[in-house]
Motif scaffolding. Structure first.
Motif, short mmCIF file in Angstrom:
data_model
loop_
_atom_site.label_atom_id
_atom_site.label_comp_id
_atom_site.label_asym_id
_atom_site.label_seq_id
_atom_site.Cartn_x
_atom_site.Cartn_y
_atom_site.Cartn_z
N UNK A 118 12.15 0.59 -7.54
CA UNK A 118 13.33 0.00 -7.09
C UNK A 118 13.88 0.63 -5.88
N UNK A 119 14.01 1.91 -6.00
CA UNK A 119 14.47 2.85 -4.93
C UNK A 119 13.67 2.55 -3.61
N UNK A 120 12.55 2.60 -3.69
CA UNK A 120 11.59 2.52 -2.64
C UNK A 120 11.79 1.11 -1.97
N UNK A 121 11.78 0.11 -2.80
CA UNK A 121 12.10 -1.35 -2.40
C UNK A 121 13.24 -1.38 -1.76
N UNK A 122 14.23 -0.62 -2.21
CA UNK A 122 15.55 -0.99 -1.57
C UNK A 122 15.59 -0.22 -0.29
N UNK A 123 14.89 0.96 -0.04
CA UNK A 123 14.63 1.70 1.30
C UNK A 123 14.08 0.77 2.48
N UNK A 124 12.87 0.00 1.61
CA UNK A 124 12.08 -0.72 2.30
C UNK A 124 12.89 -1.96 2.97
N UNK A 125 13.45 -2.64 2.28
CA UNK A 125 14.33 -3.88 2.64
C UNK A 125 15.42 -3.35 3.41
N UNK A 126 16.15 -2.14 3.43
CA UNK A 126 17.16 -2.04 4.10
C UNK A 126 16.58 -1.69 5.46
N UNK A 171 0.72 -1.31 -0.14
CA UNK A 171 -0.17 -0.04 0.01
C UNK A 171 0.99 1.33 0.02
N UNK A 172 2.04 1.20 0.86
CA UNK A 172 2.64 2.49 0.90
C UNK A 172 3.61 2.60 -0.32
N UNK A 173 3.98 1.42 -0.94
CA UNK A 173 4.76 1.42 -2.26
C UNK A 173 3.94 2.23 -3.20
N UNK A 174 2.60 1.78 -3.28
CA UNK A 174 1.78 2.16 -4.42
C UNK A 174 1.72 3.84 -4.26
N UNK A 175 1.62 4.31 -3.06
CA UNK A 175 1.46 5.71 -2.70
C UNK A 175 2.90 6.38 -3.29
N UNK A 176 3.98 5.77 -2.93
CA UNK A 176 5.31 6.18 -3.10
C UNK A 176 5.49 6.27 -4.63
N UNK A 177 5.28 5.40 -5.44
CA UNK A 177 5.33 5.21 -6.85
C UNK A 177 4.44 6.10 -7.49
N UNK A 178 3.36 6.14 -7.53
CA UNK A 178 2.21 6.75 -8.06
C UNK A 178 2.18 8.16 -7.74
N UNK A 179 2.11 8.58 -6.35
CA UNK A 179 1.90 9.94 -5.95
C UNK A 179 3.27 10.90 -5.71
N UNK A 180 4.07 10.29 -4.98
CA UNK A 180 5.31 10.78 -4.50
C UNK A 180 6.51 10.69 -5.64
N UNK A 181 6.22 9.73 -6.79
CA UNK A 181 6.99 9.90 -7.81
C UNK A 181 8.49 9.07 -7.58
#
Lengths: 361, 260
Positions: free
Chosen positions: A283-291, A269-279
């Motif tokens: 892979x950057x968002x996922x990296x942050x997440x995994x880290x 859910x967070x990823x969707x917002x990060x990618x679609x709205x925050x732009x």
């Protein structure tokens, strides 16, 4: 002491009865007086007329007078003897409201008693779930598989959806704050930590308590009402073993799985917002997440869900088994179970949060 | 009635039983005993404590004071395990059947057999069919309790109570809510089971026809107290007002007294 004679009309009905009563012929009655109702003229009397007579008798009684009647014959006599208890007896006093202290004491005793009942149910259920099967005393595996399907497989979609939407919402809210500092990317970390430690476990437990907890209570309560539980006990079979143990084991298996699904859903859910709205690029968002994903955080959430599972089954069956009063009781107990569930989930969560705050940090 | 021993010890003995529900006293100093092979009826008006007495006798409730002896054991004193063992040796048929709604009628009857594990598992389906035939429900074996009428549920409950061949069966209101034909059918069934298998019955009822037809002895309760114990003939000539009133179906209200 004086004797007051009230003469009744030939036809005593709603209208003439009212006239008789409104005439306030009883207004002069003093304590100890006797009121004599003369029915010798009355040829006919209907239930409304009788009701006015009862009303009159009450008014006389209020003035501490007594009432007597004479001259009745035929249909009037028969009807008078039918309503006699209403004319002579005092109406039953309304149920007494208990006082403050009495209430307080009653509630305290009830709470202690309920706590004790719940404790013994807890011990019993734990025994029949975890110890008895190893002593060869039987565990209903067929029932267990059914419950896993019912509590688990069928709850996946709703659990996923709720956590996904919550993830989206949290990302939305925190992004609005973080953006002002140019730190939007940290939303990814926030979501991971939030869902791993808290949100997935709580959200899933709440969904399950509303779904499964309520179902357990309703099922048990209906079984009590329909004498099924008595029948079971009467056969010398144990309700904890027969009804509760398979449910407990099933939920202990299922709830951590659902919680894990909830964690993934929230992060998505967070990823969707990060990618679609925050732009951000995925892979950057996922990296942050995994880290940011720490095993200690995830295990906190999963550990809590085990306790939530025990709570939900225990509260559900406890409330179901103590039902009284037919179908209305079933509804009341189901409501009570869900409210208790959610309350206890929050309390347990707080205890865990405090514990981890001072240990893990 | 045939006994192995003419001077049988009672199969169950209730001794000065007192029971409360909340603050109200439901049973007040009730004592009696039931002989093996007897059809013993507990009768009385609604709310007199009949069903509560039955629950005490089957170990479903614990008394405030007093004792219930099965053999020479007080069942209130038994450990949970020993009580379960005792309960496996009795049959209880409930007012509304008490069938498990999640199982078919046949599975309901088979349940005690499977759980007690005293019979060869291969024999269970045959026993189930036999017990269901006894109560006239042979064709309902694979139906769910929901699909049965009230009378059929009652009879299925009786079949389940009889499943493990208990020497004593407790039956709560067998004929309440049944049509006269079905009610009479249950009475016949009780008499036959006693004759053929020597089953002892403790039956709670307030159906006069049924009482006259099947009772060896009756115990009449009134507001939790024993009003009368003995045979029906003795009851009808006892001269106790409340007992007479019950057997003559005389109500309390004025209408009845006027119509005498």
């Amino acid at each position: 002491m004086t004797l007051l004679r009230i003469e009744c009309p030939p036809d005593l009905n709603l209208e003439t009865g009212r006239t008789l009563f409104d005439g306030e012929s009883f207004a002069t009655v003093r304590a100890g007086d006797e009121c004599l109702i003369d029915l010798s003229q009355t040829r006919e009397m209907d239930p409304h007329g009788g009701a006015w007579l009862i009303r009159l008798a009450e008014a006389v009684r209020l003035r501490k007078g007594t009432i007597r009647w004479e001259g009745e014959s035929g249909q009037v006599a028969d009807l008078m003897s039918l309503i006699e208890p209403g004319l002579i007896d005092e109406p039953p006093p309304p149920a007494r409201e208990p006082g403050y202290i009495e209430n307080l004491g009653g509630t305290t005793i009830a709470v202690i008693q309920e706590g004790r009942e719940m404790m013994s149910l807890f011990v019993d259920v734990i025994y029949w779930t975890f110890l008895a099967p190893f002593e060869g005393r039987g565990f209903r595996w067929a029932h267990f598989y059914d419950e896993v399907h019912d509590m688990g497989a069928r709850a996946v979609r709703i659990t996923f959806l709720m956590n996904f939407l919550l993830g989206l919402t949290i990302a939305m809210l925190s992004a609005a704050q973080m953006r002002t500092f140019g730190l939007s990317i940290f939303v990814a970390q926030l979501i991971v930590i939030g869902f791993a430690r808290e949100l997935a476990a709580i959200m899933t437990a709440v969904v399950v308590s509303a779904r499964t907890g309520a179902a357990i209570t309703a099922e048990m309560a209906t079984m009590v009402v329909q004498e099924e539980v008595d029948a079971l006990r009467g056969m010398g079979l144990n309700t904890s073993q027969f009804l509760i143990a398979p449910k407990l084991l099933a939920l202990i298996v299922v709830l951590p799985c659902l919680t894990a699904i909830g964690m993934v859903a929230g992060i998505l859910g967070g990823l969707c917002w990060g990618v679609w709205v925050l732009g951000f690029r995925p892979e950057i968002w996922l990296n942050e997440t995994l880290a940011a994903a720490q095993w200690t955080d995830i295990s906190q959430g999963l550990l809590k869900s085990l306790f939530f599972a025990i709570t939900i089954v225990l509260i559900g069956s406890h409330n179901g088994l103590r039902v009284t009063g037919g179908s209305r009781g079933v509804g009341q107990m189901t409501t009570r179970a869900v409210v208790m569930d959610i309350f206890m989930i929050i309390v347990i969560d707080m205890v865990f949060a405090t514990f981890f705050y001072f240990t893990v940090g | 009635m045939h006994h192995d021993n003419p001077k049988d010890d009672p199969i169950i003995r209730v001794d000065h039983l007192i029971s409360h529900y909340g603050e109200s006293k439901i049973l007040d100093d009730v004592s009696f005993q039931v002989a093996p092979g007897e059809i013993f009826l507990v009768i009385g008006g609604s709310g007199c404590g009949k069903t509560t007495l039955l629950k005490h006798m089957t170990g479903l409730l614990s008394p405030t004071s007093g004792a219930i002896y099965s053999g020479d054991q007080d069942i209130a004193d038994l450990s949970e395990e020993a009580r379960a063992k005792m309960q496996q040796g009795i049959g209880i048929a409930f007012q509304s059947g008490g069938l498990f709604n999640s199982m078919t009628v046949g599975e309901n009857v088979a349940l005690p057999l499977r759980e007690y594990r005293q019979v060869d598992a291969r024999l269970i389906p045959a026993i189930v069919r036999m017990k269901l035939s006894l109560v006239g429900l042979a064709d309902a074996e694979n139906r769910l309790p929901d699909a049965l009428s009230g009378g059929m549920k009652k009879r299925a409950g009786l079949a389940r109570a009889l499943a493990a061949d208990p020497p004593i069966v407790f039956f709560d209101e067998p004929s309440a809510g049944l049509d006269p034909i079905m009610g009479a059918g249950l009475d016949d069934l009780v008499l036959e089971l006693r004759r053929l298998l020597g089953v002892t019955f403790v039956i709670v009822t307030h159906e006069l026809d049924s009482i006259r037809k099947i009772a060896d002895r009756i115990l009449m309760l009134d507001r939790g107290q024993v009003l009368f114990e003995g045979t029906v003939a003795e009851a009808e000539s006892s001269g106790i007002e409340r007992v007479q009133q019950f057997f003559e179906r005389r109500p309390d209200t004025y209408i009845a007294q006027r119509n005498l």
